[in-house]
Write a protein that holds these residues in place. Structure first.
Motif, PDB file in Angstrom:
ATOM      1  N   ASN A  57       0.916  -1.105   0.053  1.00  0.00           N
ATOM      2  CA  ASN A  57      -0.116  -0.038  -0.004  1.00  0.00           C
ATOM      3  C   ASN A  57       0.749   1.268   0.076  1.00  0.00           C
ATOM      4  O   ASN A  57       0.202   2.372  -0.248  1.00  0.00           O
ATOM      5  CB  ASN A  57      -1.093  -0.035   1.219  1.00  0.00           C
ATOM      6  N   PHE A  58       2.324   1.249   0.128  1.00  0.00           N
ATOM      7  CA  PHE A  58       2.792   2.414   0.240  1.00  0.00           C
ATOM      8  C   PHE A  58       2.962   2.686  -1.283  1.00  0.00           C
ATOM      9  O   PHE A  58       3.491   4.011  -1.553  1.00  0.00           O
ATOM     10  CB  PHE A  58       4.315   1.862   0.701  1.00  0.00           C
ATOM     11  N   THR A  59       2.742   2.067  -2.245  1.00  0.00           N
ATOM     12  CA  THR A  59       2.819   2.485  -3.602  1.00  0.00           C
ATOM     13  C   THR A  59       1.636   3.547  -3.939  1.00  0.00           C
ATOM     14  O   THR A  59       1.600   4.286  -5.064  1.00  0.00           O
ATOM     15  CB  THR A  59       2.522   1.339  -4.728  1.00  0.00           C
ATOM     16  N   ARG A  60       0.818   3.691  -3.174  1.00  0.00           N
ATOM     17  CA  ARG A  60      -0.335   4.608  -3.491  1.00  0.00           C
ATOM     18  C   ARG A  60      -0.144   6.050  -2.753  1.00  0.00           C
ATOM     19  O   ARG A  60      -0.877   6.836  -2.904  1.00  0.00           O
ATOM     20  CB  ARG A  60      -1.810   3.927  -2.359  1.00  0.00           C
ATOM     21  N   PHE A  61       0.959   6.240  -2.519  1.00  0.00           N
ATOM     22  CA  PHE A  61       1.418   7.635  -1.647  1.00  0.00           C
ATOM     23  C   PHE A  61       2.327   8.494  -2.904  1.00  0.00           C
ATOM     24  O   PHE A  61       3.159   7.727  -3.566  1.00  0.00           O
ATOM     25  CB  PHE A  61       2.220   7.650  -0.430  1.00  0.00           C
ATOM     26  N   ALA A 329       2.183  10.845   2.848  1.00  0.00           N
ATOM     27  CA  ALA A 329       0.818  11.602   3.137  1.00  0.00           C
ATOM     28  C   ALA A 329      -0.048  11.411   1.812  1.00  0.00           C
ATOM     29  O   ALA A 329       0.429  11.430   0.786  1.00  0.00           O
ATOM     30  CB  ALA A 329       1.092  13.092   3.461  1.00  0.00           C
ATOM     31  N   TYR A 330      -1.365  11.218   2.102  1.00  0.00           N
ATOM     32  CA  TYR A 330      -2.478  11.101   1.099  1.00  0.00           C
ATOM     33  C   TYR A 330      -3.463  11.840   1.629  1.00  0.00           C
ATOM     34  O   TYR A 330      -4.021  11.935   2.745  1.00  0.00           O
ATOM     35  CB  TYR A 330      -2.542   9.841   0.817  1.00  0.00           C
ATOM     36  N   GLY A 331      -4.072  12.604   0.771  1.00  0.00           N
ATOM     37  CA  GLY A 331      -5.490  13.409   0.930  1.00  0.00           C
ATOM     38  C   GLY A 331      -5.305  15.019   0.984  1.00  0.00           C
ATOM     39  O   GLY A 331      -4.358  15.294   0.768  1.00  0.00           O
ATOM     40  N   PRO A 332      -6.146  15.569   1.499  1.00  0.00           N
ATOM     41  CA  PRO A 332      -6.255  17.295   1.473  1.00  0.00           C
ATOM     42  C   PRO A 332      -4.999  17.639   2.635  1.00  0.00           C
ATOM     43  O   PRO A 332      -4.765  17.108   3.533  1.00  0.00           O
ATOM     44  CB  PRO A 332      -7.549  17.430   2.341  1.00  0.00           C
ATOM     45  N   GLY A 333      -4.114  18.162   1.657  1.00  0.00           N
ATOM     46  CA  GLY A 333      -3.097  18.982   2.456  1.00  0.00           C
ATOM     47  C   GLY A 333      -1.932  17.998   2.492  1.00  0.00           C
ATOM     48  O   GLY A 333      -0.885  18.262   3.215  1.00  0.00           O
ATOM     49  N   SER A 334      -1.715  16.945   1.823  1.00  0.00           N
ATOM     50  CA  SER A 334      -0.718  15.965   1.658  1.00  0.00           C
ATOM     51  C   SER A 334       0.602  16.607   1.179  1.00  0.00           C
ATOM     52  O   SER A 334       1.752  16.183   1.573  1.00  0.00           O
ATOM     53  CB  SER A 334      -1.109  14.887   0.985  1.00  0.00           C
TER      54      SER A 334
END
Length: 357
Positions: A57-61, A329-334
């Protein structure tokens, strides 16, 4: 003449583009999920790619930074000082939980957000009074005062708590049964197993005498399942929520120089990251941050001798190291988490994004 006109039009276009305002405003999250892989350095993260049957799941950042971790008095931090940096934004000495290096209590993000109406929670595979979770609600000069930390947990404003540590609540030297204190504050208390369903009441889930069992000893999906339960519960709060999730025993595998132990915990933590990211993708208003308080074991993924087709994981120490730690970090403000910065900046970045600074 045509060439001159083309140049003039091109110049005017560039001028207009340069003068046009560019929207550089950073999006603000409503919720924050902070996942701490205790003892997880870059080699531990890399192990999630080489030893995982699933895609990591680290590939998703896409937004990634690096963090310096030294405590106020030592080059190499411990978990107490490292977690206090995340929770309260101050450097302190090793062993201090929610205390500054001047021996004064410091306010945590959980305390600040609880006062503002946020729902808050902590989950750990250690006991819930261990150094990392404790830094988000307790204030003691030494991380080893577990019974006092447990009392402060019972007095805290946390809404969802899951992990181990039964002996600090019901097998105390002072004879107290703190579970009764939690029930008096409106908690459902679970000590046998992770419940299939929970009520709207606050939740205390304590499923081991001290730390939870190792993954290689059959812990199962406690961490991803309790994370999903916490997200379902906390997200009902309209104001927003903050959830800290610790993969505590990556650190313990490192201390033991036990590759199988470490890999089991790392892959379990990776799976839990997936639960948080799935929630954030569907929710749209949630920032996910994944990092570690420090690296443990000097873990390295070496080639097995001259055989570059096989890995031979090795350790350099049974203690911690001072290597820089990745931040995902992922998402708003990442995008705020790109670059290289101090561990205390994690707190300040979170507070600024939530509009609390």
């Amino acid at each position: 003449m045509k060439y001159l006109i083309t140049l003039l039009l091109l110049g005017a276009s560039i001028s207009n583009w340069a003068q046009s305002p560019v929207n550089t405003e950073i999006q603000k999250p409503k919720n924050i999920i902070l996942l701490i892989g205790d003892g997880m350095g870059l080699s531990q993260v890399s192990a999630s790619f080489y030893f995982n049957e699933e895609t990591s799941n680290f590939t998703r950042f896409n937004d990634i930074g690096l963090m310096r971790t030294s405590s106020s008095a030592q080059l190499v931090t411990d978990s107490a000082a490292g977690a206090t940096a995340f929770a309260s934004g101050v450097k302190t000495y090793n062993g201090a939980v929610g205390f500054s290096n001047k021996n004064k209590p410091v306010t945590s993000i959980v305390e600040i957000l609880s006062e503002s109406g946020y729902a808050t929670g902590v989950i750990a595979t250690s006991s819930v009074v261990h150094a990392t979770p404790a830094a988000f609600y307790a204030h003691v000069k030494s991380r080893r005062i577990y019974q006092q930390i447990a009392e402060q947990l019972a007095e805290s404003e946390l809404d969802f708590i899951a992990g181990g540590g039964d002996k600090f609540f019901s097998q105390r030297t002072d004879g107290k049964n703190l579970y009764e204190d939690f029930k008096a504050k409106g908690f459902d208390v679970h000590t046998d197993a992770l419940p299939e369903m929970i009520s709207d009441k606050k939740q205390l889930i304590i499923l081991a005498e001290d730390g939870m069992p190792k993954m290689i000893d059959g812990r199962g999906d406690f961490l991803p399942n309790s994370t999903q339960m916490a997200l379902d519960y906390l997200s009902k709060n309209e104001e927003g929520f903050f959830l800290m999730i610790e993969g505590s025993q990556i650190d313990w595998g490192g201390h033991d120089n036990d590759t199988d132990y470490l890999l089991g915990e790392q892959i379990d933590f990776d799976k839990t990251i997936g639960i948080a990211l799935d929630f954030a993708e569907n929710n749209g208003n949630t920032l996910v941050i994944v990092t570690a308080d420090h690296e443990t074991g000097g873990f390295t993924l070496s080639a097995k001798g001259d055989n570059y087709y096989k890995l031979d994981p090795t350790f350099a120490t049974s203690g911690h190291s001072a290597t820089l730690i990745p931040v995902f970090a992922y998402g708003p403000g990442s995008e705020s988490f790109r670059g290289i910065y101090e561990n205390t900046d994690i707190f300040h970045k979170m507070m600024e994004l939530l509009g609390k600074k």
